[in-house]
Design a protein around this motif. Sequence first.
Motif, PDB file in Angstrom:
ATOM      1  N   THR A 164      81.154 -30.814 -12.833  1.00  0.00           N
ATOM      2  CA  THR A 164      80.097 -29.900 -12.425  1.00  0.00           C
ATOM      3  C   THR A 164      78.991 -30.683 -11.730  1.00  0.00           C
ATOM      4  O   THR A 164      78.878 -31.909 -11.892  1.00  0.00           O
TER       5      THR A 164
ATOM      6  N   THR B 163      74.786 -29.770 -10.734  1.00  0.00           N
ATOM      7  CA  THR B 163      73.682 -28.819 -10.682  1.00  0.00           C
ATOM      8  C   THR B 163      72.455 -29.483 -10.076  1.00  0.00           C
ATOM      9  O   THR B 163      71.874 -30.394 -10.691  1.00  0.00           O
TER      10      THR B 163
ATOM     11  N   VAL C 187      81.352 -26.325  -9.196  1.00  0.00           N
ATOM     12  CA  VAL C 187      82.386 -26.753 -10.139  1.00  0.00           C
ATOM     13  C   VAL C 187      83.561 -27.232  -9.299  1.00  0.00           C
ATOM     14  O   VAL C 187      83.971 -26.548  -8.358  1.00  0.00           O
TER      15      VAL C 187
ATOM     16  N   LEU D 299      76.038 -21.579 -14.139  1.00  0.00           N
ATOM     17  CA  LEU D 299      76.953 -22.373 -14.953  1.00  0.00           C
ATOM     18  C   LEU D 299      76.739 -22.174 -16.450  1.00  0.00           C
ATOM     19  O   LEU D 299      77.683 -22.320 -17.246  1.00  0.00           O
ATOM     20  N   THR D 300      75.531 -21.852 -16.851  1.00  0.00           N
ATOM     21  CA  THR D 300      75.267 -21.660 -18.276  1.00  0.00           C
ATOM     22  C   THR D 300      76.184 -20.598 -18.873  1.00  0.00           C
ATOM     23  O   THR D 300      76.687 -20.737 -19.997  1.00  0.00           O
TER      24      THR D 300
ATOM     25  N   GLU E 229      80.531 -21.330 -16.637  1.00  0.00           N
ATOM     26  CA  GLU E 229      81.180 -22.612 -16.353  1.00  0.00           C
ATOM     27  C   GLU E 229      82.668 -22.595 -16.700  1.00  0.00           C
ATOM     28  O   GLU E 229      83.508 -23.023 -15.903  1.00  0.00           O
TER      29      GLU E 229
ATOM     30  N   ALA F 215      85.587 -22.976 -14.014  1.00  0.00           N
ATOM     31  CA  ALA F 215      86.456 -24.144 -14.134  1.00  0.00           C
ATOM     32  C   ALA F 215      87.920 -23.731 -14.165  1.00  0.00           C
ATOM     33  O   ALA F 215      88.775 -24.381 -13.551  1.00  0.00           O
TER      34      ALA F 215
END
Length: 289
Positions: free
Chosen positions: A211, A213, A223, A249-250, A253, A257
Motif C-alpha cells: 500500500t 498513502t 494498493v 484504505l481504512t 484495503e 488487495a
Amino acid sequence: MTASNISVTIPHIAFAFQRSEMGAETGTNQSVERAAAVLSTFLDGPSMRVSDVADQTGLGQSTTSRLLSTLESMSFVERDRVSSLYRLGPALITLGGAALNQHPVHRAARQPAQNLVAALGLAANVATRHDDALFYLCSFEGPRAPKTYALTGRHNPLHATGLGKCLLVGLSPTDRRTLMPTLIPYTAHTVVTHEELDGTIDHVLTHGYATETEELALGRACVAAPIYDQSGSVVAAISVSGPLSAINLTEHEVELARHVIEAADQISIGLGFDVSRSGRTAAVGGHYV
C-alpha cells in the motif's frame, strides 16, 4: 500523483549530445545522439521554438534548425504553420504503440487492468522497473480517479509508490541499498529509511500486496501487487490508485488487495507462471519457491 512528481522516460537522452565528442571512442553516432537530445527537450513542454530547443540542448541554432527540419520530414516532430512552434509528431505515437504492443507484460496486463477499472472505478496502472525507477507500461483512468495527463511512458520513484515497493521485492536488502543509497522524501509520509522500506517489502512477501498513502503526492493512495514471469521472478507490478476520498484504505484495503492480487495472478499466469505451485507467503527474494 501529480505531474510535477513525474519525469517522462527517454533515458538519459537529454544529455546524450554532451557525450557526442566521444563518439569515435565509444562507437556512438553523433547525429543520432543530437537528434535524441532534440526530441528529449519536448518532454517538459508541448511546444517549442527553435531557439528554445537550442538553449536546452546547447546546440547551435542552425544545427538545431536542421535537425528539427529533418525530424519534421520524418514526422518525429511537427510544426504549427501559424505559430511556427514545434511539437512531437505522430511517428513517435506509432513507435510507442508498437513498442507497447510488442511488450509481453503489456499484452498480458492490458485486459486485467481494464477489468479492475470497470470493477472498482479507480485508476489501474502497470509498471516495470528501469534501474532505480518504475516505468509505466499502461495506465487506465476510472470515473472515481480521473487524470489530466497520461502516465504511460513515465517514471516514478520506487520507494514512494506501491508499485515500486512490489518491484523491489526482486532485490535483496543489500541490492536495494546499492540501487538507492538515499531515499528522497516527496511528502512527510514518504519512507526515507531502508529499515522502514525493508518492513514494507516484508509485508509484500507475507501478504502479497503493498500500500501507499500520500507518500508521493498528498491526497492520493494505492494498493499494488507484484507480477511474476515463468521463472517466478518479479517482472512487473499492478496497482489501483485514486484520491483518498475514493480509495479509503481504512475501510477497503482488504477488498482492494483481493482485486489487485487476483489481477496480478491473472497477468502472471499469462506470462507462464504457475500460481498453484506455491502459496504467496512462500515468496523469497522476489522469487516463488
